[in-house]
Motif scaffolding. Structure first.
Motif, PDB file in Angstrom:
ATOM      1  N   ASN A  46       0.829  -1.200   0.000  1.00 50.02           N
ATOM      2  CA  ASN A  46       0.000   0.000   0.000  1.00 50.02           C
ATOM      3  C   ASN A  46       0.868   1.256   0.000  1.00 50.02           C
ATOM      4  O   ASN A  46       2.039   1.220   0.326  1.00 50.02           O
ATOM      5  CB  ASN A  46      -0.939   0.012   1.197  1.00 50.02           C
ATOM      6  N   CYS A  47       0.238   2.327  -0.370  1.00 52.10           N
ATOM      7  CA  CYS A  47       0.909   3.629  -0.383  1.00 52.10           C
ATOM      8  C   CYS A  47       0.626   4.304   0.958  1.00 52.10           C
ATOM      9  O   CYS A  47       0.014   3.718   1.855  1.00 52.10           O
ATOM     10  CB  CYS A  47       0.370   4.455  -1.549  1.00 52.10           C
ATOM     11  N   LYS A  51      -5.096   4.890  -2.973  1.00 49.41           N
ATOM     12  CA  LYS A  51      -4.752   5.347  -4.324  1.00 49.41           C
ATOM     13  C   LYS A  51      -5.604   6.558  -4.724  1.00 49.41           C
ATOM     14  O   LYS A  51      -5.093   7.539  -5.261  1.00 49.41           O
ATOM     15  CB  LYS A  51      -4.954   4.193  -5.303  1.00 49.41           C
TER      16      LYS A  51
END
Length: 133
Positions: A46-47, A51
């Motif tokens: 994950n960022c 997103k």
């Protein structure tokens, strides 16, 4: 023909000429760029945030990070999920460019596609993807 009709006809022609490029290009947008994500990002899963959130708010986040790091000396960001991230564009695996390794394929491609403008990040930061070239 009265002057009123001439003026209205002239305004109609002007309106058609001004809006003609929009009518001719309706529905002809280019394909969105394909986002290239490094293996490190795929492993992390994950960022910093979702997103969708990042697409809409990344610039505000980066501005906030800049202010917090420079003015307050803090370097850790805690995301909504509780995960900690290094508040850095390019320092370490847990930074923006730790996962999005190519500015040309990630930053520049989206900014060019959307016509947002010139990135000024690299006026101060070193772009690691261009550092040894």
């Amino acid at each position: 023909m009265s002057d009123k009709l001439k003026v209205l006809a002239g305004l109609l022609v002007l309106a058609v000429l001004i809006t003609l490029p929009f009518w001719l290009n309706a529905g002809k947008s280019g394909a969105a760029p394909e986002i290239v994500i490094a293996e490190a990002a795929k492993k992390a899963g994950n960022c910093v945030e979702s997103k969708e959130w990042m697409a809409a708010n990344h610039m505000a986040l980066l501005d906030q990070w800049r202010d917090v790091v420079v003015r307050e000396g803090k370097h850790i960001y805690v995301s909504e999920s509780g995960q900690e991230f290094n508040m850095s564009l390019s320092s370490g695996e847990n930074s923006c460019l730790g996962c999005h390794t190519s500015t040309a394929e990630f930053c520049d491609s989206c900014h060019d596609y959307t016509g947002v403008g010139t990135l000024y990040c690299w006026e101060c930061h070193i772009d690691p993807s261009k550092e040894n070239k």
